[in-house]
Design a protein around this motif. Structure first.
Motif, PDB file in Angstrom:
ATOM      1  N   LEU A   1       0.831  -1.209   0.000  1.00 13.63           N
ATOM      2  CA  LEU A   1       0.000   0.000   0.000  1.00 13.63           C
ATOM      3  C   LEU A   1       0.863   1.256   0.000  1.00 13.63           C
ATOM      4  O   LEU A   1       0.566   2.228  -0.707  1.00 13.63           O
ATOM      5  N   GLY A   2       1.934   1.247   0.786  1.00 12.42           N
ATOM      6  CA  GLY A   2       2.835   2.394   0.801  1.00 12.42           C
ATOM      7  C   GLY A   2       3.498   2.611  -0.549  1.00 12.42           C
ATOM      8  O   GLY A   2       3.599   3.739  -1.040  1.00 12.42           O
ATOM      9  N   LYS A   3       3.937   1.525  -1.172  1.00 13.55           N
ATOM     10  CA  LYS A   3       4.613   1.616  -2.471  1.00 13.55           C
ATOM     11  C   LYS A   3       3.703   2.238  -3.522  1.00 13.55           C
ATOM     12  O   LYS A   3       4.103   3.172  -4.238  1.00 13.55           O
ATOM     13  N   PHE A   4       2.464   1.746  -3.616  1.00  9.97           N
ATOM     14  CA  PHE A   4       1.583   2.255  -4.667  1.00  9.97           C
ATOM     15  C   PHE A   4       1.005   3.621  -4.333  1.00  9.97           C
ATOM     16  O   PHE A   4       0.660   4.392  -5.237  1.00  9.97           O
ATOM     17  N   SER A   5       0.919   3.939  -3.051  1.00  8.82           N
ATOM     18  CA  SER A   5       0.547   5.307  -2.683  1.00  8.82           C
ATOM     19  C   SER A   5       1.574   6.283  -3.245  1.00  8.82           C
ATOM     20  O   SER A   5       1.217   7.318  -3.821  1.00  8.82           O
TER      21      SER A   5
ATOM     22  N   HIS B   1       6.668  -0.263   7.932  1.00  9.16           N
ATOM     23  CA  HIS B   1       6.680  -1.042   6.696  1.00  9.16           C
ATOM     24  C   HIS B   1       5.922  -0.312   5.587  1.00  9.16           C
ATOM     25  O   HIS B   1       6.297  -0.410   4.416  1.00  9.16           O
ATOM     26  N   TRP B   2       4.864   0.422   5.944  1.00  8.02           N
ATOM     27  CA  TRP B   2       4.191   1.272   4.957  1.00  8.02           C
ATOM     28  C   TRP B   2       5.185   2.325   4.437  1.00  8.02           C
ATOM     29  O   TRP B   2       5.271   2.564   3.220  1.00  8.02           O
ATOM     30  N   SER B   3       5.939   2.920   5.344  1.00  9.58           N
ATOM     31  CA  SER B   3       6.924   3.930   4.951  1.00  9.58           C
ATOM     32  C   SER B   3       8.025   3.325   4.091  1.00  9.58           C
ATOM     33  O   SER B   3       8.523   3.961   3.146  1.00  9.58           O
ATOM     34  N   LYS B   4       8.420   2.088   4.408  1.00  5.95           N
ATOM     35  CA  LYS B   4       9.406   1.386   3.586  1.00  5.95           C
ATOM     36  C   LYS B   4       8.887   1.231   2.161  1.00  5.95           C
ATOM     37  O   LYS B   4       9.611   1.455   1.186  1.00  5.95           O
ATOM     38  N   GLY B   5       7.618   0.852   2.024  1.00  4.07           N
ATOM     39  CA  GLY B   5       7.024   0.746   0.707  1.00  4.07           C
ATOM     40  C   GLY B   5       6.943   2.089   0.018  1.00  4.07           C
ATOM     41  O   GLY B   5       7.210   2.196  -1.203  1.00  4.07           O
ATOM     42  N   PHE B   6       6.593   3.140   0.763  1.00  3.91           N
ATOM     43  CA  PHE B   6       6.515   4.490   0.183  1.00  3.91           C
ATOM     44  C   PHE B   6       7.896   4.915  -0.312  1.00  3.91           C
ATOM     45  O   PHE B   6       8.022   5.514  -1.395  1.00  3.91           O
ATOM     46  N   TYR B   7       8.931   4.614   0.460  1.00  9.56           N
ATOM     47  CA  TYR B   7      10.308   4.926   0.050  1.00  9.56           C
ATOM     48  C   TYR B   7      10.649   4.239  -1.278  1.00  9.56           C
ATOM     49  O   TYR B   7      11.210   4.876  -2.189  1.00  9.56           O
ATOM     50  N   THR B   8      10.286   2.968  -1.391  1.00  9.56           N
ATOM     51  CA  THR B   8      10.550   2.218  -2.630  1.00  9.56           C
ATOM     52  C   THR B   8       9.829   2.863  -3.808  1.00  9.56           C
ATOM     53  O   THR B   8      10.398   3.011  -4.892  1.00  9.56           O
ATOM     54  N   GLY B   9       8.564   3.227  -3.605  1.00 12.90           N
ATOM     55  CA  GLY B   9       7.795   3.849  -4.677  1.00 12.90           C
ATOM     56  C   GLY B   9       8.271   5.244  -5.009  1.00 12.90           C
ATOM     57  O   GLY B   9       8.273   5.660  -6.168  1.00 12.90           O
TER      58      GLY B   9
END
Length: 290
Positions: free
Chosen positions: A216-220, A278-286
């Motif tokens: 969810l973080g990544k696609f956000s 983990h949401w922030s980790k995904g946001f960082y990746t995205g």
């Protein structure tokens, strides 16, 4: 046809059957149909097809390959005959007056959403997942309040809205928030109605929730960056994504403090912060994706 209920489905035949039953048991005397856009594996498609074959109100659209929820919804919406489109997810259960409240409160150029209840009250991890993901849709006093967005697990509008705005993008997540932004940018209004209620059956295994929050973080980030949405500074300096965990924690707490979940939120803070990181980790990746 007054209402068309559209449900995307993937490899959850038992869960989607429970969702279908909750809609068939509605206290609604009007006309409606249920459209399932299913992209499950073949044997699970067959199981769902056997269940739906005996229910005249259900139209099952079997897709040949796995399809993201937004695209599956688009397929269902385009096949719908109803004046009003109601969206719900396969892992949700509609409350008995869900359709009635949608129909009674529907207006042109309006998106309606409502209360999302925790369908996993007995699970610590399920409750943490619920509070992190659906804190904007907790119980509230009064009948109707303005909202800035609507989650597609509890979403309704006139079909003409899709003619005006277009359809959902083929993104794994955050496509509903993007659609709502396009809608409000063109003068539409979004309202939460107290009586439009569903229960969301959240994941209860920590590993699965963690993976979901990372996604969810990544696609956000991917969707926000592609469409010029904030926070632009994070897209210039992706490492700042990890500061969003603290910001989101405080933002969620500001809403949860007014609900029955405030004590659990404080008690479960270590798990909630873990999920937000983990949401922030995904946001960082995205955010750093070229």
């Amino acid at each position: 046809m007054q209402l068309s209920v559209v449900i995307p489905s993937y490899n959850q035949p038992e869960t989607v059957q429970r969702c279908i039953v909750s809609i068939l048991e509605q206290d609604f005397s009007g006309t409606y149909e249920i459209i399932i856009a299913d992209s499950s594996d073949k044997h699970k498609q067959d199981e769902l097809a056997a269940f739906c074959a005996t229910i005249p109100k259900v139209q099952l659209i079997s897709l040949k390959e796995q399809t993201f929820p937004g695209s599956a919804r688009n397929i269902g919406i385009k096949a719908a005959q109803g004046e009003v489109i109601a969206l719900i997810d396969s892992d949700c259960v509609a409350k008995p007056n869900w359709l009635e409240n949608i129909w009674e409160n529907m207006e042109h150029n309006v998106i309606l959403t409502g209360v999302i209840e925790n369908g996993t009250e007995d699970s610590v991890y399920g409750t943490c997942s619920f509070l992190v993901e659906f804190n904007h849709f907790l119980d509230f006093s009064g009948h109707k309040v303005p909202a800035h967005a609507a989650a597609t697990c509890n979403f309704a509008c006139c079909k003409e809205v899709f003619d005006k705005i277009g359809y959902f993008t083929d993104d794994r997540a955050f496509e509903d928030m993007l659609f709502c932004k396009k809608f409000t940018d063109q003068g539409g209004q979004i309202f939460r109605i107290n009586g439009i209620r569903i229960a969301h059956l959240n994941k209860t295994d920590l590993a699965g929730i963690r993976r979901n929050q990372t996604m969810l973080g990544k696609f956000s980030a991917i969707v926000r960056r592609a469409h010029g949405m904030p926070p632009q500074l994070v897209f210039k300096l992706p490492i700042l994504a990890f500061a969003l965990a603290k910001f989101r924690y405080l933002s969620i707490f500001s809403r949860v403090i007014r609900s029955k979940y405030w004590a659990k939120f404080l008690l479960y803070t270590p798990v909630i912060l873990y999920l937000l990181l983990h949401w922030s980790k995904g946001f960082y990746t995205g955010a750093k994706r070229s």
